[in-house]
Design a protein around this motif. Structure first.
Motif, PDB file in Angstrom:
ATOM      1  N   THR A  99      23.049  32.960 -13.885  1.00 28.69           N
ATOM      2  CA  THR A  99      23.418  33.001 -12.439  1.00 28.69           C
ATOM      3  C   THR A  99      23.456  31.675 -11.893  1.00 28.69           C
ATOM      4  OG1 THR A  99      20.980  33.161 -11.774  1.00 28.69           O
ATOM      5  CG2 THR A  99      22.407  35.215 -12.072  1.00 28.69           C
ATOM      6  N   ALA A 100      23.178  30.610 -12.361  1.00 29.94           N
ATOM      7  CA  ALA A 100      23.122  29.053 -11.985  1.00 29.94           C
ATOM      8  C   ALA A 100      23.279  28.259 -13.437  1.00 29.94           C
ATOM      9  CB  ALA A 100      22.129  28.874 -10.971  1.00 29.94           C
ATOM     10  N   PRO A 101      24.095  27.345 -13.309  1.00 36.46           N
ATOM     11  CA  PRO A 101      24.906  26.592 -12.102  1.00 36.46           C
ATOM     12  C   PRO A 101      25.991  27.545 -11.939  1.00 36.46           C
ATOM     13  CG  PRO A 101      24.995  25.307 -14.019  1.00 36.46           C
ATOM     14  CD  PRO A 101      24.013  26.240 -14.424  1.00 36.46           C
ATOM     15  N   VAL A 102      26.631  27.557 -10.588  1.00 36.88           N
ATOM     16  CA  VAL A 102      27.980  27.754 -10.431  1.00 36.88           C
ATOM     17  C   VAL A 102      28.685  26.842  -9.822  1.00 36.88           C
ATOM     18  CG1 VAL A 102      27.143  30.631 -10.455  1.00 36.88           C
ATOM     19  CG2 VAL A 102      27.441  29.289  -8.318  1.00 36.88           C
ATOM     20  N   GLY A 103      30.073  27.086  -9.694  1.00 34.29           N
ATOM     21  CA  GLY A 103      30.979  26.264  -9.128  1.00 34.29           C
ATOM     22  C   GLY A 103      31.016  24.900  -9.700  1.00 34.29           C
ATOM     23  N   GLY A 104      31.078  23.792  -9.081  1.00 33.22           N
ATOM     24  CA  GLY A 104      31.403  22.607  -9.351  1.00 33.22           C
ATOM     25  C   GLY A 104      30.170  21.527  -9.025  1.00 33.22           C
ATOM     26  N   VAL A 106      29.584  14.791 -11.654  1.00 28.77           N
ATOM     27  CA  VAL A 106      29.344  14.391 -12.758  1.00 28.77           C
ATOM     28  C   VAL A 106      28.066  13.674 -13.047  1.00 28.77           C
ATOM     29  CG1 VAL A 106      30.066  12.977 -14.904  1.00 28.77           C
ATOM     30  CG2 VAL A 106      31.774  14.202 -13.483  1.00 28.77           C
ATOM     31  N   GLY A 107      27.451  13.924 -14.227  1.00 28.27           N
ATOM     32  CA  GLY A 107      26.076  13.406 -14.146  1.00 28.27           C
ATOM     33  C   GLY A 107      24.817  13.873 -13.428  1.00 28.27           C
ATOM     34  N   THR A 108      25.086  14.904 -12.530  1.00 23.54           N
ATOM     35  CA  THR A 108      23.826  15.438 -11.807  1.00 23.54           C
ATOM     36  C   THR A 108      23.304  16.446 -12.729  1.00 23.54           C
ATOM     37  OG1 THR A 108      25.173  17.086 -10.633  1.00 23.54           O
ATOM     38  CG2 THR A 108      25.005  15.023  -9.651  1.00 23.54           C
ATOM     39  N   SER A 109      22.042  16.729 -12.410  1.00 23.38           N
ATOM     40  CA  SER A 109      21.110  17.653 -13.339  1.00 23.38           C
ATOM     41  C   SER A 109      21.179  18.896 -12.277  1.00 23.38           C
ATOM     42  CB  SER A 109      19.936  17.124 -13.509  1.00 23.38           C
ATOM     43  OG  SER A 109      19.969  15.987 -14.539  1.00 23.38           O
ATOM     44  N   GLN A 110      21.072  19.869 -12.919  1.00 26.94           N
ATOM     45  CA  GLN A 110      20.852  21.374 -12.209  1.00 26.94           C
ATOM     46  C   GLN A 110      20.137  22.394 -13.293  1.00 26.94           C
ATOM     47  OE1 GLN A 110      24.180  23.289 -10.733  1.00 26.94           O
ATOM     48  NE2 GLN A 110      25.219  21.252 -10.214  1.00 26.94           N
ATOM     49  N   ASN A 111      19.104  22.995 -12.463  1.00 28.36           N
ATOM     50  CA  ASN A 111      18.664  24.207 -13.353  1.00 28.36           C
ATOM     51  C   ASN A 111      19.639  25.115 -13.900  1.00 28.36           C
ATOM     52  OD1 ASN A 111      16.370  23.220 -11.145  1.00 28.36           O
ATOM     53  ND2 ASN A 111      15.372  23.878 -13.092  1.00 28.36           N
ATOM     54  N   VAL A 112      19.323  25.825 -15.100  1.00 23.20           N
ATOM     55  CA  VAL A 112      20.231  26.794 -15.404  1.00 23.20           C
ATOM     56  C   VAL A 112      19.223  27.948 -15.203  1.00 23.20           C
ATOM     57  CG1 VAL A 112      20.688  28.313 -17.422  1.00 23.20           C
ATOM     58  CG2 VAL A 112      21.043  25.645 -17.480  1.00 23.20           C
ATOM     59  N   PRO A 162      14.876  24.702 -17.526  1.00 29.91           N
ATOM     60  CA  PRO A 162      14.806  23.402 -17.167  1.00 29.91           C
ATOM     61  C   PRO A 162      15.964  22.614 -16.831  1.00 29.91           C
ATOM     62  CG  PRO A 162      13.757  23.595 -18.988  1.00 29.91           C
ATOM     63  CD  PRO A 162      14.545  24.948 -18.895  1.00 29.91           C
ATOM     64  N   GLN A 163      15.967  21.657 -15.883  1.00 24.79           N
ATOM     65  CA  GLN A 163      17.404  21.125 -15.566  1.00 24.79           C
ATOM     66  C   GLN A 163      17.968  20.473 -16.636  1.00 24.79           C
ATOM     67  OE1 GLN A 163      16.704  18.088 -12.478  1.00 24.79           O
ATOM     68  NE2 GLN A 163      16.721  19.769 -10.993  1.00 24.79           N
ATOM     69  N   THR A 164      19.446  20.305 -16.644  1.00 23.97           N
ATOM     70  CA  THR A 164      20.303  19.925 -17.660  1.00 23.97           C
ATOM     71  C   THR A 164      21.281  19.159 -16.977  1.00 23.97           C
ATOM     72  OG1 THR A 164      21.281  19.992 -19.815  1.00 23.97           O
ATOM     73  CG2 THR A 164      21.568  21.693 -18.179  1.00 23.97           C
ATOM     74  N   THR A 165      21.694  18.017 -17.616  1.00 20.97           N
ATOM     75  CA  THR A 165      22.797  17.267 -17.024  1.00 20.97           C
ATOM     76  C   THR A 165      24.171  17.465 -17.450  1.00 20.97           C
ATOM     77  OG1 THR A 165      21.391  15.085 -16.835  1.00 20.97           O
ATOM     78  CG2 THR A 165      24.006  14.768 -16.630  1.00 20.97           C
ATOM     79  N   PHE A 166      25.155  18.002 -16.730  1.00 15.32           N
ATOM     80  CA  PHE A 166      26.349  18.492 -17.136  1.00 15.32           C
ATOM     81  C   PHE A 166      27.551  17.450 -17.258  1.00 15.32           C
ATOM     82  CE2 PHE A 166      23.992  22.097 -15.563  1.00 15.32           C
ATOM     83  CZ  PHE A 166      24.001  23.095 -16.639  1.00 15.32           C
ATOM     84  N   VAL A 167      28.314  17.623 -18.054  1.00 18.45           N
ATOM     85  CA  VAL A 167      29.545  16.652 -18.254  1.00 18.45           C
ATOM     86  C   VAL A 167      30.746  17.056 -17.414  1.00 18.45           C
ATOM     87  CG1 VAL A 167      28.758  15.949 -20.413  1.00 18.45           C
ATOM     88  CG2 VAL A 167      30.353  17.755 -20.404  1.00 18.45           C
ATOM     89  N   GLN A 168      31.681  16.107 -17.171  1.00 17.72           N
ATOM     90  CA  GLN A 168      32.835  16.251 -16.534  1.00 17.72           C
ATOM     91  C   GLN A 168      33.816  17.667 -17.562  1.00 17.72           C
ATOM     92  OE1 GLN A 168      35.256  12.982 -15.652  1.00 17.72           O
ATOM     93  NE2 GLN A 168      36.853  14.175 -14.690  1.00 17.72           N
ATOM     94  N   GLY A 169      34.108  18.423 -16.614  1.00 14.76           N
ATOM     95  CA  GLY A 169      35.022  19.432 -17.009  1.00 14.76           C
ATOM     96  C   GLY A 169      34.211  20.723 -17.232  1.00 14.76           C
ATOM     97  N   VAL A 170      34.752  21.567 -18.154  1.00 12.21           N
ATOM     98  CA  VAL A 170      34.198  22.817 -18.368  1.00 12.21           C
ATOM     99  C   VAL A 170      32.948  22.727 -19.283  1.00 12.21           C
ATOM    100  CG1 VAL A 170      34.459  25.052 -19.332  1.00 12.21           C
ATOM    101  CG2 VAL A 170      36.380  24.124 -18.252  1.00 12.21           C
TER     102      VAL A 170
END
Length: 108
Positions: free
Chosen positions: A20-25, A28-34, A80-88
């Motif tokens: 259910t998360a993260p959703v949307g955009g 780049v380089g920010t961390s979010q919880n899954v 836990p939080q993870t850092t996502f990359v640019q794009g899908v």
């Protein structure tokens, strides 16, 4: 008209039914919880489940969820939080329970 199946749950059977998360955009380089939804498909209350997730096929991250998950119940689990990359980005999450009688519903 809709097709559906009614079944009698037996034994221990849990699985991840949604991410259910993260959703949307996000920048780049920010961390979010899954965030995932854990569902008890079985006939017994579950008190401990290992949940593992990967992002973009990378290194798996694993947590142990503890609580009380009654038969047919669901619970939201913040990973836990993870850092996502640019794009899908592709997230895969699955539950692990040694006594699970049906592993076909463990992964989302």
């Amino acid at each position: 008209i809709d097709d559906f199946c009614i079944y009698a749950p037996i034994g221990d059977d849990v699985g991840i039914t949604a991410i259910t998360a993260p959703v949307g955009g996000a920048p780049v380089g920010t961390s979010q919880n899954v965030v995932v939804v854990l569902e008890n498909f079985g006939s017994t209350t579950i008190t401990r489940v290992t949940i593992t997730f990967t992002v973009n096929g990378g290194n798996p991250q694993t947590i142990t969820w503890t609580g009380s998950l009654a038969p047919c119940a669901v619970v939201t689990v913040v990973l836990p939080q993870t850092t996502f990359v640019q794009g899908v980005n592709t997230i895969c999450a699955f539950s692990q329970l040694a006594t699970d009688v049906d592993n076909s519903n463990d992964t989302t």
